[in-house]
Design a protein around this motif. Sequence first.
Motif, PDB file in Angstrom:
ATOM      1  N   UNK A   1       0.830  -1.212   0.000  1.00 50.40           N
ATOM      2  CA  UNK A   1       0.000   0.000   0.000  1.00 50.40           C
ATOM      3  C   UNK A   1       0.866   1.265   0.000  1.00 50.40           C
ATOM      4  N   UNK A   2       2.133   1.151   0.431  1.00 44.69           N
ATOM      5  CA  UNK A   2       3.007   2.323   0.476  1.00 44.69           C
ATOM      6  C   UNK A   2       3.423   2.783  -0.920  1.00 44.69           C
ATOM      7  N   UNK A   3       3.211   1.927  -1.952  1.00 43.61           N
ATOM      8  CA  UNK A   3       3.509   2.368  -3.315  1.00 43.61           C
ATOM      9  C   UNK A   3       2.553   3.488  -3.753  1.00 43.61           C
ATOM     10  N   UNK A   4       1.365   3.525  -3.160  1.00 43.97           N
ATOM     11  CA  UNK A   4       0.406   4.595  -3.455  1.00 43.97           C
ATOM     12  C   UNK A   4       0.562   5.782  -2.500  1.00 43.97           C
ATOM     13  N   UNK A   5       1.458   5.643  -1.527  1.00 44.33           N
ATOM     14  CA  UNK A   5       1.723   6.752  -0.610  1.00 44.33           C
ATOM     15  C   UNK A   5       2.716   7.699  -1.274  1.00 44.33           C
ATOM     16  N   UNK A   6       2.238   8.896  -1.651  1.00 39.23           N
ATOM     17  CA  UNK A   6       3.033   9.808  -2.468  1.00 39.23           C
ATOM     18  C   UNK A   6       4.008  10.629  -1.642  1.00 39.23           C
ATOM     19  N   UNK A   7       3.504  11.372  -0.651  1.00 37.95           N
ATOM     20  CA  UNK A   7       4.329  12.341   0.071  1.00 37.95           C
ATOM     21  C   UNK A   7       4.027  12.256   1.566  1.00 37.95           C
ATOM     22  N   UNK A   8       5.069  12.573   2.366  1.00 41.20           N
ATOM     23  CA  UNK A   8       4.935  12.719   3.813  1.00 41.20           C
ATOM     24  C   UNK A   8       5.525  14.078   4.185  1.00 41.20           C
ATOM     25  N   UNK A   9       4.721  14.922   4.799  1.00 41.68           N
ATOM     26  CA  UNK A   9       5.140  16.279   5.152  1.00 41.68           C
ATOM     27  C   UNK A   9       4.944  16.445   6.652  1.00 41.68           C
ATOM     28  N   UNK A  10       5.999  16.840   7.348  1.00 38.08           N
ATOM     29  CA  UNK A  10       5.945  17.099   8.782  1.00 38.08           C
ATOM     30  C   UNK A  10       6.034  18.612   9.002  1.00 38.08           C
ATOM     31  N   UNK A  11       5.066  19.164   9.742  1.00 39.37           N
ATOM     32  CA  UNK A  11       4.982  20.604   9.964  1.00 39.37           C
ATOM     33  C   UNK A  11       4.808  20.899  11.445  1.00 39.37           C
ATOM     34  N   UNK A  12       5.226  22.100  11.827  1.00 40.12           N
ATOM     35  CA  UNK A  12       4.956  22.603  13.168  1.00 40.12           C
ATOM     36  C   UNK A  12       4.350  24.006  13.019  1.00 40.12           C
ATOM     37  N   UNK A  13       3.085  24.106  13.325  1.00 36.62           N
ATOM     38  CA  UNK A  13       2.314  25.353  13.169  1.00 36.62           C
ATOM     39  C   UNK A  13       2.410  25.918  11.749  1.00 36.62           C
ATOM     40  N   UNK A  14       2.317  25.033  10.771  1.00 40.73           N
ATOM     41  CA  UNK A  14       2.359  25.449   9.383  1.00 40.73           C
ATOM     42  C   UNK A  14       3.738  25.652   8.807  1.00 40.73           C
ATOM     43  N   UNK A  15       4.801  25.550   9.599  1.00 39.48           N
ATOM     44  CA  UNK A  15       6.173  25.691   9.117  1.00 39.48           C
ATOM     45  C   UNK A  15       6.719  24.308   8.782  1.00 39.48           C
ATOM     46  N   UNK A  16       7.305  24.168   7.594  1.00 37.53           N
ATOM     47  CA  UNK A  16       7.752  22.868   7.113  1.00 37.53           C
ATOM     48  C   UNK A  16       9.017  22.451   7.865  1.00 37.53           C
ATOM     49  N   UNK A  17       8.979  21.235   8.426  1.00 36.38           N
ATOM     50  CA  UNK A  17      10.138  20.653   9.105  1.00 36.38           C
ATOM     51  C   UNK A  17      10.871  19.705   8.175  1.00 36.38           C
ATOM     52  N   UNK A  18      10.120  18.802   7.533  1.00 36.14           N
ATOM     53  CA  UNK A  18      10.720  17.807   6.667  1.00 36.14           C
ATOM     54  C   UNK A  18       9.686  17.354   5.645  1.00 36.14           C
ATOM     55  N   UNK A  19      10.172  16.965   4.459  1.00 31.02           N
ATOM     56  CA  UNK A  19       9.274  16.496   3.404  1.00 31.02           C
ATOM     57  C   UNK A  19       9.970  15.356   2.667  1.00 31.02           C
ATOM     58  N   UNK A  20       9.343  14.183   2.655  1.00 32.85           N
ATOM     59  CA  UNK A  20       9.866  13.031   1.932  1.00 32.85           C
ATOM     60  C   UNK A  20       9.040  12.855   0.660  1.00 32.85           C
ATOM     61  N   UNK A  21       9.741  12.618  -0.469  1.00 32.78           N
ATOM     62  CA  UNK A  21       9.074  12.547  -1.765  1.00 32.78           C
ATOM     63  C   UNK A  21       9.894  11.683  -2.702  1.00 32.78           C
ATOM     64  N   UNK A  22       9.243  11.249  -3.762  1.00 26.93           N
ATOM     65  CA  UNK A  22       9.940  10.442  -4.764  1.00 26.93           C
ATOM     66  C   UNK A  22      10.769  11.349  -5.669  1.00 26.93           C
ATOM     67  N   UNK A  23      11.865  10.823  -6.189  1.00 27.80           N
ATOM     68  CA  UNK A  23      12.733  11.623  -7.044  1.00 27.80           C
ATOM     69  C   UNK A  23      12.097  11.886  -8.407  1.00 27.80           C
ATOM     70  N   UNK A  24      11.300  10.940  -8.900  1.00 26.47           N
ATOM     71  CA  UNK A  24      10.723  11.087 -10.226  1.00 26.47           C
ATOM     72  C   UNK A  24       9.578  12.104 -10.246  1.00 26.47           C
ATOM     73  N   UNK A  25       8.861  12.243  -9.174  1.00 26.93           N
ATOM     74  CA  UNK A  25       7.723  13.173  -9.119  1.00 26.93           C
ATOM     75  C   UNK A  25       7.782  13.960  -7.813  1.00 26.93           C
ATOM     76  N   UNK A  26       8.648  14.949  -7.721  1.00 24.77           N
ATOM     77  CA  UNK A  26       8.753  15.733  -6.476  1.00 24.77           C
ATOM     78  C   UNK A  26       7.534  16.621  -6.292  1.00 24.77           C
ATOM     79  N   UNK A  27       7.316  16.986  -5.059  1.00 26.67           N
ATOM     80  CA  UNK A  27       6.200  17.865  -4.704  1.00 26.67           C
ATOM     81  C   UNK A  27       6.559  19.301  -5.061  1.00 26.67           C
ATOM     82  N   UNK A  28       5.700  19.944  -5.827  1.00 27.16           N
ATOM     83  CA  UNK A  28       5.960  21.304  -6.284  1.00 27.16           C
ATOM     84  C   UNK A  28       5.964  22.263  -5.097  1.00 27.16           C
TER      85      UNK A  28
END
Length: 604
Positions: free
Chosen positions: A376-403
């Motif tokens: 099921x993780x093959x359909x999991x596109x992005x994981x974004x960790x935030x603190x009060x709306x400020x981006x801490x970390x973002x994991x994404x695939x190399x072929x289709x990065x998050x804009x």
Amino acid sequence: CCNFDLLVVIMVDISQDIEWEQNFEFDQKIQSKVNDSNDNDDDNHSTSSNAATTSDDERNEQNHDFAQREHVKRARRPSNAELMDRVKLQQQNTEMATFDHAIANDTCAVSESKIVVDELDKNSNVDAPTTTTNTTTTNSNQSDDTSHMASSVAEHKESSSDTKSTPIKHTKAKAAKTEEKQQTKKSELRNFYDQEKHIFIVTWGGRPLYTRHGSLNDRHMTSFMGVISLFPTNVERVNILTQDDIRSFLTYDGVKFIYLVVGPLYFFCVTRTTESIQQLRNSMRYLHGLIVMTLTNFFEKTLNQSPQFDMRSIFGPTDYMLLDKLVHDTDTSPTYLFGAYYPLELARTQRDEIGNIIKQCKKNAHYDDGGNSNAWTKKLLYCVLLINGTVVCCTQAKKRPLHHEDIILLSHFVRNSQSWKQSEAFTPICLPHFEPSGYVYGYVSYFGEISNESEAVEQKHICLLLLTLDGTAFKKCQLLRKSIEHHLYLNALTQAMKDAYFNQHPLRTSFVMRTVLNIVSPEIYTFYYHHIRKKQYLLPQPLKLYNTPVGTQTLFRRLQHLHHHLHCTPVHEVYFERSSTDAAICKLQRGQFEIYVIMNCFVS
């Protein structure tokens, strides 16, 4: 009442005209009969004496004079002014008659009540010598009756006097209310036109969707929006004829009128600020991106098929709230000016450790086939960790990065949606730069169970956002969030994120100046650093003089001015400017970075 009086005057005038015509015809008949009788008398008595003929002539003259006098009397009729005076007199007479009738009724009621009271007194005097006990009771009852009757008479008089004054009071109250409404409308209109910046969104069919100030339900707003929606079509017609590309207007007193056409939506901005035209158009593009993120671009097909469709029926109060917040942020935050997001100021080792924990938990998420597979993780596109709306970390695939614009809009969603702090949510979200015509499913949850955070909404800060293509993966995303939260808590990274955000702000301007650069003079107010390749920027905490809402607004306006001058002259990569309040220097290294430093005004 005025129309009725005019109708009465016309009817009286017509009736008098008819009567005058009838009298005139009657006089003509009499005159013809008199002439016939005179002719017959002349034929029969032609041989009579001269004395007889003279007497007949005198008689004929007398009859003719009499007929003329009667004709003049009947032909004389009053003018329109006299008829209006008569109507007014009749109205006054009727009013006086009704008033006299009301007074007569009042006096009759008073006299009747007096007669009743006198009869009661007589009866009480006649029945007095019977018994002592009965007299006392009857006298008390009769006195109560008489007092009741007297009070009723007084109340009747007061009510009769009040009824005469109530129409005047009622009309005065109505006039006061209408004046208040007119004054409130004038004040609202004055406040509306005195605003420094307006944003309007209209469909190409003329239907309003959004306004920054005022309400779309006001009467003046419908006509105002209708006039505004005609601008693009007329300007495009002129552009075709003149082969030009007009997108804005500038008045003599400095008011800018800028519009942006994106599909079937028209975006308008009317402002007196010092922002450039390109900056305003760029901020309006983010508004379109937020609408697409909420509704997808399917609304464009709907508007193309039915231009009169009202989009307010599918736009809820939460959507309007997000639009208001975004308009405010584009006017105060460098995020939308640079087109980059602001990351949490965290040590590199800690950020890398957070990213590795998220990747490892994703690999070990064996929640399929009884815990033996993580397909099921093959359909999991992005994981974004935030603190009060400020981006801490973002994991994404190399072929289709998050804009980066999608990251900006996602952080805006998380920061301003307070309902997601109440409980975890699994909702469809459209990513405009990933697939504008479809949804991905977003799992949003705040940390608080394992890390022993308080359950109060105000104290929930760290949020995990998972974006997947599987609409049935709610339970799996929930288990993955618990695993990530547990490992971050064991490695003391949740506390490190809180310390970096709240307590130990490493990038203070004074701290960088004194400890890192060893500079005491000149005094630097603040600086902005934009990494063009990574689409990220840094903004330190300014000095206390500018660490206020008004101070940050003035610094942002200064940044907009410098950004416009630096990018409108691409040949010169360094730009320096001094004003009465500060001095600024900025540098642009194309494809790499740009930096803006605002300092004391005495710097050369």
